[in-house]
Structures are given as structure tokens and as C-alpha cells.
Scaffold this motif. Structure first.
Motif, PDB file in Angstrom:
ATOM      1  N   ARG A 359      36.449  22.586  50.522  1.00  0.00           N
ATOM      2  CA  ARG A 359      37.989  22.104  50.139  1.00  0.00           C
ATOM      3  C   ARG A 359      38.068  22.664  48.843  1.00  0.00           C
ATOM      4  O   ARG A 359      39.041  23.367  48.630  1.00  0.00           O
ATOM      5  CB  ARG A 359      37.895  20.616  50.046  1.00  0.00           C
ATOM      6  N   SER A 360      37.335  22.477  47.836  1.00  0.00           N
ATOM      7  CA  SER A 360      37.655  22.763  46.382  1.00  0.00           C
ATOM      8  C   SER A 360      37.577  24.367  46.187  1.00  0.00           C
ATOM      9  O   SER A 360      38.206  25.082  45.633  1.00  0.00           O
ATOM     10  CB  SER A 360      36.757  21.983  45.470  1.00  0.00           C
ATOM     11  N   THR A 361      36.580  25.070  46.920  1.00  0.00           N
ATOM     12  CA  THR A 361      36.442  26.366  46.797  1.00  0.00           C
ATOM     13  C   THR A 361      37.347  27.101  47.643  1.00  0.00           C
ATOM     14  O   THR A 361      38.032  28.126  47.071  1.00  0.00           O
ATOM     15  CB  THR A 361      35.101  26.746  47.358  1.00  0.00           C
ATOM     16  N   ASP A 362      37.831  26.698  48.809  1.00  0.00           N
ATOM     17  CA  ASP A 362      39.006  27.136  49.519  1.00  0.00           C
ATOM     18  C   ASP A 362      40.235  27.362  48.547  1.00  0.00           C
ATOM     19  O   ASP A 362      41.019  28.282  48.518  1.00  0.00           O
ATOM     20  CB  ASP A 362      39.181  26.579  50.796  1.00  0.00           C
ATOM     21  N   VAL A 363      40.458  26.424  47.775  1.00  0.00           N
ATOM     22  CA  VAL A 363      41.466  26.208  46.856  1.00  0.00           C
ATOM     23  C   VAL A 363      41.640  27.207  45.675  1.00  0.00           C
ATOM     24  O   VAL A 363      42.352  28.047  45.596  1.00  0.00           O
ATOM     25  CB  VAL A 363      41.980  24.869  46.381  1.00  0.00           C
ATOM     26  N   LEU A 364      40.332  27.260  45.356  1.00  0.00           N
ATOM     27  CA  LEU A 364      39.983  28.268  44.022  1.00  0.00           C
ATOM     28  C   LEU A 364      39.941  29.673  44.569  1.00  0.00           C
ATOM     29  O   LEU A 364      40.837  30.679  43.896  1.00  0.00           O
ATOM     30  CB  LEU A 364      38.767  28.069  43.522  1.00  0.00           C
ATOM     31  N   VAL A 365      39.912  29.871  45.637  1.00  0.00           N
ATOM     32  CA  VAL A 365      39.611  31.339  46.172  1.00  0.00           C
ATOM     33  C   VAL A 365      41.308  31.805  46.604  1.00  0.00           C
ATOM     34  O   VAL A 365      41.754  32.953  46.234  1.00  0.00           O
ATOM     35  CB  VAL A 365      38.668  31.694  47.461  1.00  0.00           C
ATOM     36  N   ARG A 366      41.934  30.896  47.268  1.00  0.00           N
ATOM     37  CA  ARG A 366      43.267  31.200  47.830  1.00  0.00           C
ATOM     38  C   ARG A 366      44.205  31.229  46.543  1.00  0.00           C
ATOM     39  O   ARG A 366      45.081  32.076  46.669  1.00  0.00           O
ATOM     40  CB  ARG A 366      43.576  30.199  48.483  1.00  0.00           C
ATOM     41  N   GLN A 367      43.823  30.548  45.398  1.00  0.00           N
ATOM     42  CA  GLN A 367      44.909  30.646  44.113  1.00  0.00           C
ATOM     43  C   GLN A 367      44.545  32.064  43.412  1.00  0.00           C
ATOM     44  O   GLN A 367      45.472  32.574  43.039  1.00  0.00           O
ATOM     45  CB  GLN A 367      44.488  29.527  43.285  1.00  0.00           C
ATOM     46  N   ALA A 368      43.341  32.558  43.561  1.00  0.00           N
ATOM     47  CA  ALA A 368      43.113  33.431  42.812  1.00  0.00           C
ATOM     48  C   ALA A 368      43.301  34.732  43.627  1.00  0.00           C
ATOM     49  O   ALA A 368      43.463  35.887  42.903  1.00  0.00           O
ATOM     50  CB  ALA A 368      41.369  33.734  42.400  1.00  0.00           C
ATOM     51  N   PHE A 369      43.074  34.785  44.807  1.00  0.00           N
ATOM     52  CA  PHE A 369      43.320  35.998  45.618  1.00  0.00           C
ATOM     53  C   PHE A 369      44.173  35.572  46.956  1.00  0.00           C
ATOM     54  O   PHE A 369      43.846  35.124  48.103  1.00  0.00           O
ATOM     55  CB  PHE A 369      41.940  36.481  46.301  1.00  0.00           C
ATOM     56  N   PRO A 370      45.713  35.379  46.795  1.00  0.00           N
ATOM     57  CA  PRO A 370      46.489  35.151  47.627  1.00  0.00           C
ATOM     58  C   PRO A 370      46.306  35.695  48.944  1.00  0.00           C
ATOM     59  O   PRO A 370      46.051  36.891  48.997  1.00  0.00           O
ATOM     60  CB  PRO A 370      47.752  34.976  47.127  1.00  0.00           C
ATOM     61  N   GLY A 371      46.291  35.020  49.983  1.00  0.00           N
ATOM     62  CA  GLY A 371      46.178  35.706  51.527  1.00  0.00           C
ATOM     63  C   GLY A 371      44.846  35.989  51.934  1.00  0.00           C
ATOM     64  O   GLY A 371      44.493  36.272  53.081  1.00  0.00           O
ATOM     65  N   ALA A 372      43.699  35.816  51.040  1.00  0.00           N
ATOM     66  CA  ALA A 372      42.320  35.777  51.540  1.00  0.00           C
ATOM     67  C   ALA A 372      41.864  34.812  52.621  1.00  0.00           C
ATOM     68  O   ALA A 372      42.298  33.673  52.738  1.00  0.00           O
ATOM     69  CB  ALA A 372      41.347  35.562  50.252  1.00  0.00           C
ATOM     70  N   ARG A 373      41.279  35.628  53.641  1.00  0.00           N
ATOM     71  CA  ARG A 373      40.846  34.713  54.775  1.00  0.00           C
ATOM     72  C   ARG A 373      39.475  34.184  54.737  1.00  0.00           C
ATOM     73  O   ARG A 373      38.549  35.186  54.604  1.00  0.00           O
ATOM     74  CB  ARG A 373      41.148  35.527  56.138  1.00  0.00           C
ATOM     75  N   LEU A 374      39.241  33.029  54.952  1.00  0.00           N
ATOM     76  CA  LEU A 374      38.020  32.406  54.638  1.00  0.00           C
ATOM     77  C   LEU A 374      37.153  32.255  56.041  1.00  0.00           C
ATOM     78  O   LEU A 374      37.698  31.544  56.852  1.00  0.00           O
ATOM     79  CB  LEU A 374      38.086  31.184  54.005  1.00  0.00           C
ATOM     80  N   PHE A 400      40.788  45.118  48.198  1.00  0.00           N
ATOM     81  CA  PHE A 400      39.822  43.902  48.149  1.00  0.00           C
ATOM     82  C   PHE A 400      38.533  43.943  47.792  1.00  0.00           C
ATOM     83  O   PHE A 400      38.034  43.243  46.967  1.00  0.00           O
ATOM     84  CB  PHE A 400      39.938  43.108  49.666  1.00  0.00           C
ATOM     85  N   ILE A 401      37.657  44.887  48.408  1.00  0.00           N
ATOM     86  CA  ILE A 401      36.448  45.155  48.100  1.00  0.00           C
ATOM     87  C   ILE A 401      35.984  45.585  46.626  1.00  0.00           C
ATOM     88  O   ILE A 401      34.956  45.044  46.133  1.00  0.00           O
ATOM     89  CB  ILE A 401      35.729  46.145  49.199  1.00  0.00           C
ATOM     90  N   ALA A 402      36.947  46.071  46.095  1.00  0.00           N
ATOM     91  CA  ALA A 402      36.950  46.527  44.647  1.00  0.00           C
ATOM     92  C   ALA A 402      36.827  45.307  43.523  1.00  0.00           C
ATOM     93  O   ALA A 402      36.277  45.461  42.609  1.00  0.00           O
ATOM     94  CB  ALA A 402      37.879  47.481  44.247  1.00  0.00           C
ATOM     95  N   ARG A 403      37.412  44.227  44.152  1.00  0.00           N
ATOM     96  CA  ARG A 403      37.280  43.009  43.475  1.00  0.00           C
ATOM     97  C   ARG A 403      36.200  42.113  43.600  1.00  0.00           C
ATOM     98  O   ARG A 403      36.255  40.852  43.527  1.00  0.00           O
ATOM     99  CB  ARG A 403      38.712  42.230  43.490  1.00  0.00           C
ATOM    100  N   GLN A 404      34.963  42.578  44.422  1.00  0.00           N
ATOM    101  CA  GLN A 404      34.107  41.762  44.790  1.00  0.00           C
ATOM    102  C   GLN A 404      33.362  40.988  43.703  1.00  0.00           C
ATOM    103  O   GLN A 404      33.034  39.756  44.048  1.00  0.00           O
ATOM    104  CB  GLN A 404      33.004  42.674  45.607  1.00  0.00           C
ATOM    105  N   GLU A 405      33.136  41.679  42.615  1.00  0.00           N
ATOM    106  CA  GLU A 405      32.475  40.716  41.443  1.00  0.00           C
ATOM    107  C   GLU A 405      33.501  39.600  41.001  1.00  0.00           C
ATOM    108  O   GLU A 405      33.076  38.368  40.896  1.00  0.00           O
ATOM    109  CB  GLU A 405      32.603  41.623  40.232  1.00  0.00           C
ATOM    110  N   GLU A 406      34.842  39.526  41.185  1.00  0.00           N
ATOM    111  CA  GLU A 406      35.702  38.706  40.607  1.00  0.00           C
ATOM    112  C   GLU A 406      35.610  37.616  41.814  1.00  0.00           C
ATOM    113  O   GLU A 406      35.396  36.168  41.438  1.00  0.00           O
ATOM    114  CB  GLU A 406      37.080  39.109  40.629  1.00  0.00           C
ATOM    115  N   ILE A 407      35.346  37.884  43.025  1.00  0.00           N
ATOM    116  CA  ILE A 407      35.421  36.773  44.215  1.00  0.00           C
ATOM    117  C   ILE A 407      34.102  36.347  43.946  1.00  0.00           C
ATOM    118  O   ILE A 407      33.965  35.175  44.248  1.00  0.00           O
ATOM    119  CB  ILE A 407      35.755  37.671  45.502  1.00  0.00           C
ATOM    120  N   ASN A 408      32.974  36.976  44.015  1.00  0.00           N
ATOM    121  CA  ASN A 408      31.745  36.397  43.909  1.00  0.00           C
ATOM    122  C   ASN A 408      31.745  35.307  42.653  1.00  0.00           C
ATOM    123  O   ASN A 408      31.089  34.424  42.853  1.00  0.00           O
ATOM    124  CB  ASN A 408      30.474  37.535  43.409  1.00  0.00           C
ATOM    125  N   ARG A 409      32.325  35.599  41.544  1.00  0.00           N
ATOM    126  CA  ARG A 409      32.357  34.785  40.473  1.00  0.00           C
ATOM    127  C   ARG A 409      32.861  33.502  40.715  1.00  0.00           C
ATOM    128  O   ARG A 409      32.434  32.337  40.372  1.00  0.00           O
ATOM    129  CB  ARG A 409      33.041  35.397  39.111  1.00  0.00           C
TER     130      ARG A 409
END
Length: 467
Positions: A359-374, A400-409
Motif C-alpha cells: 500500500r505505502s510503496t504503491d503511493v510513493l511510486v505513483r506520486q513520484a512517477f505518475p502513471g507508472a503501472r505496478l 522511463f528506463i532512464a529513471r531506473q535509479e530514481e525508481i529503485n531508490r
């Protein structure tokens, strides 16, 4: 380096030292995201040949990258781009050496394909329970080197728990014979467990003694639909209480995962008339009888429906139906690949916290990367989630892949907040080698470096991986 390669040819035969275009299949990782370079691919046919090649590498200061089926997902079995290393392929070492049905053990070479090991156990009336999507191409040596998990960890444990003994070629080209099929052996440091999970950075596993188990009398598979991961956790507790050790697998899959499967593999169908937010695929393996397993499963499902832990469920009534349900689970990674580029996370958190983590990680990812599909699925019974992220529909996959490090973080920091691990069953390889420094203490990293320096002082064993 012609003298070095000539010496390798003298050891393994000229046909088993590949250079130039013949190396292509050994240099690119499984996901085809990275291609390294090497002097040669050397294919020994025995432990003695492995040891002789490693001694030559020591003499000529040539790095060694051990490789099994090259199915890893963290760049652990391919060389870097320097071209200084050799790839040492264990593919020719693929013999089943012994099966002991009294001791319930099997001795096999490291290059055996996992499916080959499973089949050999079945031919002897036994079960080797390690099971994962790449079982038709991964090798048992690679499974040991990464301490692979799979779908049956809940009952049987990771590969580490399925191995009793090892034979290993050390970085100095010596052979340690630890092929003891013993379940009790308190005679010093546990070298076996040191090499398992080390990804070839401390030595090369060449042979192993594996545990076997009696074949179950019955296997039953069911797919349950529910509203949330919390409901799945409650179902897991109920299943463990009612079914005990017969509960072999317990896999969580989100609705979006199965939407991707049915989109890209339309011949596969969900057995429910309407979609649900979450699904659990569970399996019982019973040593008593099919009737006994059926009674347990029916009682579990009836209780779960009454308590509204699940909204619907189907039980496979044949082997074909069971395979169809498992195909839904096993095609999730394939469907995500068909959908396009994605960012994978192989993480684990304490089982009780999985619902909160999702729940919490879904929110964090979607806030940082709108439209990301989990694409969230995995082995709920042992706390291992494949928390994968696909780009927004219609967006640029490359951007999107160019932002992999940000998403990983975002994902890895959340994992750390929940006292989890950023690598549950895939290993660290080169992909997560630097990332792990953010989450392990200086003391732990220092101990790992000390082990590496003590056993491999020249740093020639799978350099650039793990540490």
C-alpha cells in the motif's frame, strides 16, 4: 594472451575454447540489456579441468566469470566490457552421478539443468522440490550460486536448505571435496553455506549432494480471489493452521498482473466471471491421499468464504487444470516483457508487513512517477515479492528506463523502512553491487570484504559482482 589460451586448449580441448562470434550467446545477459566482452569462453568437462583452468588464470592473472544457464537477472553471470576475463561455462558438466533412495540424496554435477535433476529424482520415485520459471534452462550450479528460491520455499526452503554437500574449486585451483551426504556434521566452519549464495566470487561449485523427498500422494491446486493483500495474509494464516506442512506454495498476484497475461496470451483465461483486486494460487502436497488433501482444501475454502477472506475460488480437478492455473502465474514475467521495458525489483519484507508495504510503496511510486503501472506478484508464503514497475501506457519506455535509479531508490528505501532486503532470490550480481552499500552496515560490508580478500586475494573470481 595466446600462450594462456593455448594452455587452456591443452586442458579442455581446442573445440571447448570459444573465441570471436562463437562467444555471442555467453556474453549477453538473460534480459538482453547488457553485453560484455571476454578473451574466450572455456568449457571444461570435469572438476579437474576446472581446477587446471583456474590455476592457469591465477598464473596469467586472468579474471574468471563462472556461468551456468545464464538465466540470472542481476548481471551475475556475464563479464564486464573490459574483455580481460574468460567465461568459464559449466554446461558440459551435466551428469547425474548417484542417487541414494535410502539416504534420500542425489549427487549431480553443477551443469545439470534443474529440470533434468527434477526428472532424475522422479525416475527414482523421489521429489526434488526446487521449482522456478527458468527450470528448463537454469543449472543447479547457478541455483546454488544464487541460493535460488522459487515457488516451494514455503515448505522446502531455498536451495541452501536443499543441499547437503559441495565440491568446489577454490580461487587457487585447489579442489575442496565436501560431498558428504550428512544431515549432521559439526566439524568446524560451515564452508558449504559460505559458497552457496556467493555468486562464484569465492570459488566455483562443480558438484553437489542434494536432498530428495518422498513423492507426494496427491497435489491439489486452487486459485482464490480476494479484495486485498491483507485478506491474502489472513488466508495464509488459515491455510497454515488447517493444512500444516501440506501447504507447499502460496503465490500472490494482483489483478493487473493477470490482465497482462490474458492480454498477451489470450488462450489463457481467468476462471472467474468478474475480476478481483488480488488472487492467491495455493498448492497442497499430501503424503496421505487425494481424499485427505481434498477434505483439507474444501474445509479451508469453506471457512475462508464464510469469514469473507475470499470472494471466490476454483479448485483444479485435473493435472491439465492445475497446469492452466500455474501457467497464469508463470506467464506474468513473460507478459510484462511482451508489454515492453520494465524495472524489476526482487524484494522481501517480513510476511506480516507485506500488505502495508504494498500500500505505502504503491503511493510513493505513483506520486513520484505518475502513471507508472505496478506489476506486483510473488511468493507471499516466504515474504518475497516481485515488485515490478512498468512505464505509463503510451509513454516513452526509454525515458522511463532512464529513471531506473530514481525508481529503485523509492522502492528500495521503502523496503529498508520495512526491515526488508533488496534482493530476495536473484542475488546482487553487478546490478545491485553498489546499491547494497546503502542498506548494509559498514560492519557487515567489512566482514564480506574480509572473506573475499582471504579466499580470493587477487580478486579474479567473478570480479565486480556482489562486493
Amino acid at each position: 594472451m595466446s600462450a594462456f589460451l593455448d594452455a587452456c586448449r591443452a586442458v579442455v580441448g581446442a573445440a571447448n575454447v570459444l573465441t570471436g562470434p562463437d562467444m555471442a550467446g555467453y556474453l549477453t545477459d538473460w534480459r538482453r540489456r547488457f553485453t560484455g566482452a571476454a578473451q574466450a569462453v572455456v568449457r571444461p568437462g570435469s572438476t579437474r579441468e576446472v581446477a587446471a583452468v583456474v590455476r592457469l588464470c591465477q598464473e596469467h592473472r586472468v579474471p574468471v566469470v563462472p556461468q551456468g544457464g545464464n538465466t540470472g537477472l542481476v548481471l551475475g553471470s556475464v563479464p564486464d566490457e573490459s574483455g580481460t576475463a574468460i567465461v568459464l561455462s559449466l554446461a558440459r558438466m551435466n551428469r547425474i552421478l548417484a542417487v541414494d533412495t535410502i539416504n534420500n540424496t542425489m549427487t549431480v554435477e553443477a551443469g545439470c539443468i534443474l529440470e533434468q535433476v527434477q526428472n532424475a529424482a522422479a525416475d527414482a520415485g523421489r521429489l526434488f522440490p526446487l521449482s522456478l520459471a527458468a527450470e528448463g534452462s537454469c543449472t543447479i550450479g547457478g541455483n546454488l550460486a544464487t541460493n535460488a528460491g522459487g515457488t516451494a520455499v514455503l515448505r522446502y526452503g531455498n536451495t541452501r536448505e536443499l543441499c547437503l554437500g559441495l565440491e568446489v574449486v577454490t580461487p587457487h585451483g585447489e579442489i575442496w571435496d565436501g560431498l558428504r551426504g550428512l544431515r549432521k556434521d559439526n566439524t568446524g566452519y560451515d564452508l558449504r553455506n559460505l559458497y552457496i549464495g556467493a555468486e562464484g566470487t569465492l570459488g566455483i561449485i562443480t558438484t553437489c549432494v542434494l536432498k530428495l523427498f518422498p513423492q507426494p500422494q496427491a497435489r491439489l491446486t486452487a486459485l482464490a480471489a480476494m479484495g486485498s493483500p491483507d485478506d491474502a495474509l489472513a488466508l495464509l494464516s488459515a491455510a497454515q493452521e488447517k493444512c500444516g506442512a501440506t501447504l507447499t506454495a502460496f503465490e500472490l498476484m494482483s489483478d493487473f498482473c493477470l490482465q497482462l497475461v490474458t492480454k498477451h496470451y489470450p488462450q489463457m483465461r481467468l476462471p472467474f466471471p468478474t475480476p478481483y483486486p488480488q488472487y492467491v494460487l495455493l498448492e497442497l502436497s499430501d503424503s496421505e491421499s487425494e481424499a485427505h488433501a481434498n477434505a483439507m482444501l474444501e474445509a479451508l475454502i469453506a471457512d475462508a468464504l464464510e469469514r469473507e477472506l475470499i470472494q471466490d475460488a476454483v479448485v483444479a480437478s485435473s493435472i491439465a487444470q492445475s497446469k492452466a492455473l500455474w501457467n497464469l502465474r508463470e506467464h506474468i514475467p513473460l507478459a510484462q516483457a511482451d508489454e515492453g521495458k520494465n524495472i524489476k525489483h526482487d524484494v522481501s519484507v517480513p510476511i506480516s508487513r507485506i500488505g502495508d508495504f504494498i500500500r505505502s510503496t504503491d503511493v510513493l511510486v505513483r506520486q513520484a512517477f505518475p502513471g507508472a503501472r505496478l506489476v506486483t506478484f510473488g511468493h507471499l508464503g516466504d515474504g518475497n515479492l516481485h515488485y515490478n514497475v512498468s512505464p505509463p501506457e503510451g509513454g516513452s519506455p526509454d525515458a522511463f528506463i532512464a529513471r531506473q535509479e530514481e525508481i529503485n531508490r523509492v522502492v528500495h528505501d521503502s523496503v529498508h523502512q520495512y526491515s526488508g532486503s533488496i534482493s530476495a532470490e536473484h542475488g546482487l550480481g553487478a546490478l545491485k553491487r553498489d546499491e547494497i552499500r546503502r542498506y548494509k552496515s559498514d560492519v557487515e560490508l567489512g566482514l564480506m570484504r574480509a572473506l573475499k580478500q582471504a579466499l580470493d586475494p587477487l580478486g579474479l573470481m567473478n570480479p565486480g559482482k556482489v562486493i
